[in-house]
Design a protein around this motif. Structure first.
Motif, PDB file in Angstrom:
ATOM      1  N   ARG A 135     -12.598  32.629  35.624  1.00 18.24           N
ATOM      2  CA  ARG A 135     -11.903  32.378  34.375  1.00 18.24           C
ATOM      3  C   ARG A 135     -11.309  33.623  33.721  1.00 18.24           C
ATOM      4  NH1 ARG A 135     -12.495  27.404  32.061  1.00 18.24           N
ATOM      5  NH2 ARG A 135     -10.394  26.723  31.682  1.00 18.24           N
TER       6      ARG A 135
ATOM      7  N   PHE B 153      -7.999  35.833  32.635  1.00 19.08           N
ATOM      8  CA  PHE B 153      -6.704  35.324  32.179  1.00 19.08           C
ATOM      9  C   PHE B 153      -5.542  36.229  32.590  1.00 19.08           C
ATOM     10  CE2 PHE B 153      -6.157  38.251  28.651  1.00 19.08           C
ATOM     11  CZ  PHE B 153      -7.453  38.644  28.383  1.00 19.08           C
ATOM     12  N   ARG B 154      -5.877  37.322  33.273  1.00 17.70           N
ATOM     13  CA  ARG B 154      -4.816  38.278  33.614  1.00 17.70           C
ATOM     14  C   ARG B 154      -5.030  38.779  35.029  1.00 17.70           C
ATOM     15  NH1 ARG B 154      -3.994  41.925  28.669  1.00 17.70           N
ATOM     16  NH2 ARG B 154      -6.134  42.501  29.103  1.00 17.70           N
TER      17      ARG B 154
ATOM     18  N   PRO C 172      -0.025  37.142  33.167  1.00 17.24           N
ATOM     19  CA  PRO C 172      -0.992  36.061  32.976  1.00 17.24           C
ATOM     20  C   PRO C 172      -1.218  35.308  34.291  1.00 17.24           C
ATOM     21  CG  PRO C 172       0.816  35.901  31.405  1.00 17.24           C
ATOM     22  CD  PRO C 172       1.216  36.922  32.413  1.00 17.24           C
TER      23      PRO C 172
ATOM     24  N   HIS D  40      -7.931  31.375  34.845  1.00 19.60           N
ATOM     25  CA  HIS D  40      -7.337  30.312  34.051  1.00 19.60           C
ATOM     26  C   HIS D  40      -5.911  30.119  34.556  1.00 19.60           C
ATOM     27  CE1 HIS D  40      -6.779  27.775  30.548  1.00 19.60           C
ATOM     28  NE2 HIS D  40      -5.656  28.396  30.281  1.00 19.60           N
TER      29      HIS D  40
ATOM     30  N   HIS E   1      -2.510  29.261  33.392  1.00 17.41           N
ATOM     31  CA  HIS E   1      -1.749  29.056  32.160  1.00 17.41           C
ATOM     32  C   HIS E   1      -0.649  28.015  32.312  1.00 17.41           C
ATOM     33  CE1 HIS E   1      -3.663  32.955  31.256  1.00 17.41           C
ATOM     34  NE2 HIS E   1      -3.626  32.534  30.021  1.00 17.41           N
TER      35      HIS E   1
ATOM     36  N   GLU F 286     -14.790  22.699  30.612  1.00 15.58           N
ATOM     37  CA  GLU F 286     -14.683  22.766  29.145  1.00 15.58           C
ATOM     38  C   GLU F 286     -15.547  21.767  28.432  1.00 15.58           C
ATOM     39  OE1 GLU F 286     -13.009  25.774  28.998  1.00 15.58           O
ATOM     40  OE2 GLU F 286     -12.995  24.865  27.017  1.00 15.58           O
TER      41      GLU F 286
ATOM     42  N   ASP G  38     -24.722  24.463  22.457  1.00 15.19           N
ATOM     43  CA  ASP G  38     -23.806  23.624  21.684  1.00 15.19           C
ATOM     44  C   ASP G  38     -23.562  22.300  22.389  1.00 15.19           C
ATOM     45  OD1 ASP G  38     -21.949  25.239  23.545  1.00 15.19           O
ATOM     46  OD2 ASP G  38     -20.673  23.633  22.801  1.00 15.19           O
TER      47      ASP G  38
ATOM     48  N   THR H 204     -25.579  43.317  20.121  1.00 13.82           N
ATOM     49  CA  THR H 204     -24.719  42.455  19.313  1.00 13.82           C
ATOM     50  C   THR H 204     -25.240  41.029  19.249  1.00 13.82           C
ATOM     51  OG1 THR H 204     -23.243  42.138  21.196  1.00 13.82           O
ATOM     52  CG2 THR H 204     -22.622  43.815  19.608  1.00 13.82           C
ATOM     53  N   THR H 205     -25.394  40.354  20.378  1.00 12.87           N
ATOM     54  CA  THR H 205     -25.938  38.996  20.318  1.00 12.87           C
ATOM     55  C   THR H 205     -27.368  38.923  20.830  1.00 12.87           C
ATOM     56  OG1 THR H 205     -24.957  38.450  22.469  1.00 12.87           O
ATOM     57  CG2 THR H 205     -23.669  37.920  20.498  1.00 12.87           C
TER      58      THR H 205
ATOM     59  N   LEU I  86     -22.080  50.966  21.756  1.00  9.90           N
ATOM     60  CA  LEU I  86     -22.121  50.949  20.297  1.00  9.90           C
ATOM     61  C   LEU I  86     -21.385  52.111  19.649  1.00  9.90           C
ATOM     62  CD1 LEU I  86     -25.751  49.640  19.849  1.00  9.90           C
ATOM     63  CD2 LEU I  86     -23.627  48.411  19.415  1.00  9.90           C
ATOM     64  N   ARG I  87     -20.842  53.004  20.449  1.00  7.16           N
ATOM     65  CA  ARG I  87     -20.036  54.062  19.845  1.00  7.16           C
ATOM     66  C   ARG I  87     -18.815  53.439  19.181  1.00  7.16           C
ATOM     67  NH1 ARG I  87     -19.700  58.051  24.939  1.00  7.16           N
ATOM     68  NH2 ARG I  87     -19.328  56.017  25.913  1.00  7.16           N
ATOM     69  N   ASN I  88     -18.200  52.490  19.890  1.00  4.70           N
ATOM     70  CA  ASN I  88     -16.977  51.882  19.365  1.00  4.70           C
ATOM     71  C   ASN I  88     -16.966  50.373  19.464  1.00  4.70           C
ATOM     72  OD1 ASN I  88     -15.253  54.169  18.644  1.00  4.70           O
ATOM     73  ND2 ASN I  88     -15.573  54.705  20.793  1.00  4.70           N
ATOM     74  N   LEU I  89     -18.117  49.785  19.712  1.00  4.62           N
ATOM     75  CA  LEU I  89     -18.220  48.342  19.905  1.00  4.62           C
ATOM     76  C   LEU I  89     -17.274  47.879  21.014  1.00  4.62           C
ATOM     77  CD1 LEU I  89     -20.328  46.993  18.127  1.00  4.62           C
ATOM     78  CD2 LEU I  89     -18.504  45.674  17.108  1.00  4.62           C
TER      79      LEU I  89
ATOM     80  N   ASN J  87     -12.029  40.499  32.528  1.00  2.00           N
ATOM     81  CA  ASN J  87     -10.839  39.854  31.981  1.00  2.00           C
ATOM     82  C   ASN J  87      -9.672  39.789  32.960  1.00  2.00           C
ATOM     83  OD1 ASN J  87     -11.711  39.256  29.276  1.00  2.00           O
ATOM     84  ND2 ASN J  87     -11.650  41.442  28.867  1.00  2.00           N
TER      85      ASN J  87
END
Lengths: 484, 212
Positions: free
Chosen positions: A106, A108-109, A120, A147, A149, A177, A218, A245-246, A289-292, A365
């Motif tokens: 998945r 996208f590029r 894409p 993906h 497109h 999905e 969910d 973060t999560t 965490l320096r720049n997320l 990605n």
């Protein structure tokens, strides 16, 4: 004196983290499930959980698992099952100690290396990546790579799975999905298999779902998970907590939360259908965490995935783990290091299925066709490493040493010819020649060779794999099919 | 160390409770509100911004400092006169429909508030109609949208189309961001600006409103 030696192949399998520490993380994961709980955003499932004995708060949708209940439910999960291939030549035998690899999904590029720019991804890229994986020996499962497109939304999963099925006979996995999407896929798969019973008995497709960290499942995810469990579709519900973060910034904290989420996923599938074929899922990663900035190619990601294997094995569950991701934007030095570290570490720890292991760039990605071929070779090297060293009378070679000493050499010995294939991995891309020859050959590199390989594979294999008659039948039964 | 300096240090350290306590102490001691804001809070955030840009402070520390400042401002706001309240601009922000990712969006909110923008946060899973309704209600300068999934970013296009249909697209600037969002995509859906990260979001927002 020559002793009788009966040893054979000694595959390398490690325990990256010591047992006591792993048990502590396990205890913590169980504590989380008992005292913090998970959020279940589907009331039908909450009812089932309450009926089974879980502690439920309907308003917050939080469900807590008493340890005895957790163990009872998990005990129903099958420890061993097979992810089939359509032609039977690439079946994935989980829980046999073998380590399998899959690409990842998945994006996208795509980095088009002929133009040097990104674009894409399209339906054609699904067909081509499926073709590449079908051809590459060290990638055992095809995950729908990108993906599309250019696909209409209405029949999206009918189409992305159809084109995957038409370009590989290896086992296909992907996310869906929603319930409508997985139903489209399953209807098609049943049609191709010649009936729902056939595909159910020998499923050559499976589904990936994911909870939302922290600890949340969910509605869409649960509906898809339920459908898969109930219909015999192998499935995973794979947590992807991002440390700092999560999930907690500490690796042990992230592993604890991930373990709770993964066990909950397995348990939920069993509640929907006892005996459901489900893989313990693990996609833990990190944030710089320096720049997320997302960091999926970090060594910490590799370490956590290795330990995830140990956690899954405490419950004799087969694991869908992760490796092979990089933040690099193209097939370069960073990509080489980051991919090798993670794929090797997780393989050495004995993961059943390592996904994301091939093709991935740019934190998951992007893809590049050449990266599939390069990663296939890296995995080949890793398979050789974990294959270990065969120690037996023949390989100890004392007879041939005695024969050759003092004036001979080993090149033409029968012993050499007899063992040279099994003892070594012979890379296709790695350049091995002296400098002058290298100059003469116009300075090849792994990348230039990978480009040639891609061209060759795609040129020689541009036809679909399904029988033309079957394709006609499919298109008339499923008018939503879009052509390439 | 006087109270203003102590407050400044507390904000820089990300000591949220300490900063709030020192703000109260400064107010009780009769310090000028504007002096508290300028000499303690804004200088603290300037320092934090510099240190962060040099890589000497990480994002968690920066976020905690920003949070400390926010909490102090909560104490001070009621004491500000009408003419003293300045805002760089108003922003309506949300994560698009079917997408629940919010960490990036929340970081953008903190950075923008730190820079003086007024933010209305619509949360996650925000439908196009919700953006339109809020825009009609409060007439913001900017609508900012976030998406993390390649499959949800179409929500951005939907929102722009909905704003067009409602006849208010030209009254607002659209700023977008998130992992699957690119400058190309922004052009394609005719958004006004794209920002690859929270820091750039502030810069782009300022550019959109004509001051950088």
């Amino acid at each position: 004196m020559l002793r009788k030696i009966k040893m054979g192949k000694t595959p390398i399998r490690c325990n990256f983290l010591n047992t006591e520490a792993v048990l502590e993380i396990n205890r913590n994961g169980r504590w989380i499930l008992e005292h913090i709980g998970v959020r279940i955003q589907e009331s039908v499932l909450i009812d089932k959980l309450k009926a089974a004995g879980a502690r439920v708060d309907r308003e917050s949708q939080i469900v807590k698992f008493p340890p005895a209940l957790l163990d009872d439910i998990l005990a129903q999960a099958p420890t061993r099952f097979v992810l089939y291939s359509r032609d039977g030549k690439n079946d994935i035998h989980l829980d046999t100690g073998k380590v399998y690899f899959a690409n990842g999904g998945r994006v996208f590029r795509i980095l088009d290396m002929t133009t040097g720019s990104w674009r894409p991804t399209k339906l054609k890229d699904i067909a081509r990546t499926a073709t590449l994986v079908n051809h590459l020996d060290h990638i055992h499962v095809y995950i729908i790579a990108c993906h599309a497109h250019d696909l209409e939304l209405q029949y999206y999963h009918l189409n992305d799975f159809y084109h995957a099925f038409n370009h590989t006979t290896k086992h296909v996995m992907s996310g869906c999905e929603n319930l409508c999407g997985v139903k489209q896929m399953w209807k098609l798969a049943g049609f191709i298999a010649g009936g729902k019973d056939n595909i159910r008995k020998r499923p050559w497709v499976s589904v990936i779902t994911n909870p939302i960290s922290p600890l949340t499942f969910d509605s869409d995810t649960l509906q898809v998970l339920d459908f898969c469990a109930t219909n015999g579709i192998p499935v995973t519900c794979a947590p992807a907590p991002i440390a700092g973060t999560t999930s907690p910034v500490t690796l042990a904290g992230t592993l604890s939360q991930m373990h709770a989420e993964a066990l909950a996923g397995v348990a939920l599938a069993q509640l929907c259908a006892p005996g459901a074929k489900v893989l313990y899922g693990a996609v833990p990663s990190t944030m710089d965490l320096r720049n997320l900035e997302f960091a999926m190619g970090s060594v910490e990601m590799a370490m956590m995935n290795a330990v995830a294997v140990q956690l899954a094995k405490l419950y004799q569950l087969s694991i869908y783990a992760s490796g092979g991701v990089t933040e690099a934007k193209g097939p370069d030095i960073q990509a080489g290091c980051e991919k090798s570290f993670s794929n090797l570490l997780v393989a050495m720890n004995g993961a059943d299925l390592i996904h994301l292991a091939a093709g991935m760039l740019d934190s998951g990605n992007s893809i590049a066709y050449e990266q599939f071929v390069i990663d296939d070779e890296i995995i080949g090297m890793i398979e050789r490493i974990i294959g270990g060293i065969t120690v037996n009378r023949a390989t100890l070679a004392s007879d041939v040493i005695k024969k050759v000493f003092p004036d001979g050499n080993f090149v033409m010995e029968e012993h050499t010819v007899e063992h040279m294939m099994a003892e070594y991995f012979y890379p296709n891309l790695s350049v091995r020649c002296n400098y002058d020859v290298w100059e003469q050959r116009s300075r090849p590199s792994m990348l230039s060779r990978a480009k040639e390989q891609v061209d060759w594979i795609l040129k020689e294999n541009d036809q679909g794999l399904l029988e033309p008659e079957l394709i006609l039948d499919i298109k008339s039964a499923f008018p939503g099919i879009q052509n390439l | 160390m006087n109270t203003i300096e102590a407050l400044n240090q507390a904000v820089i350290r990300g000591d949220i409770q300490g900063a709030v306590a020192r703000t109260q102490a400064a107010l009780d001691a009769g310090s000028e509100v504007l002096q508290i804001i300028d000499d303690a809070l804004i200088t603290a955030m300037d320092h934090v911004g510099e240190q962060y840009a040099k890589g000497l402070l990480f994002v968690p520390q920066m976020l905690r400092a920003a949070k400390a400042m926010q909490e102090c401002m909560q104490l001070i706001k009621p004491l500000l006169g009408e003419d003293q309240i300045t805002s760089q601009g108003s922003v309506v922000i949300g994560t698009v429909r079917k997408d629940r990712h919010d960490i990036g969006k929340n970081l953008v909110i903190m950075m923008m508030e730190g820079a003086g923008f007024t933010i209305t946060d619509l949360g996650v899973d925000v439908a196009a109609e919700q953006f339109v309704d809020k825009a009609q209600e409060i007439k913001p300068d900017i609508i900012a949208m976030s998406a993390l999934l390649s499959t949800t970013r179409t929500g951005m296009r939907e929102t722009i189309e909905a704003l067009q249909k409602a006849g208010i697209r030209d009254n607002v600037r659209i700023l977008i961001g998130g992992a699957p969002v690119t400058a190309e995509y922004a052009k394609e859906i005719k958004a006004d600006a794209y920002a690859p990260d929270a820091g750039s979001a502030v810069i782009e927002a300022k550019k959109l409103l004509g001051f950088a």
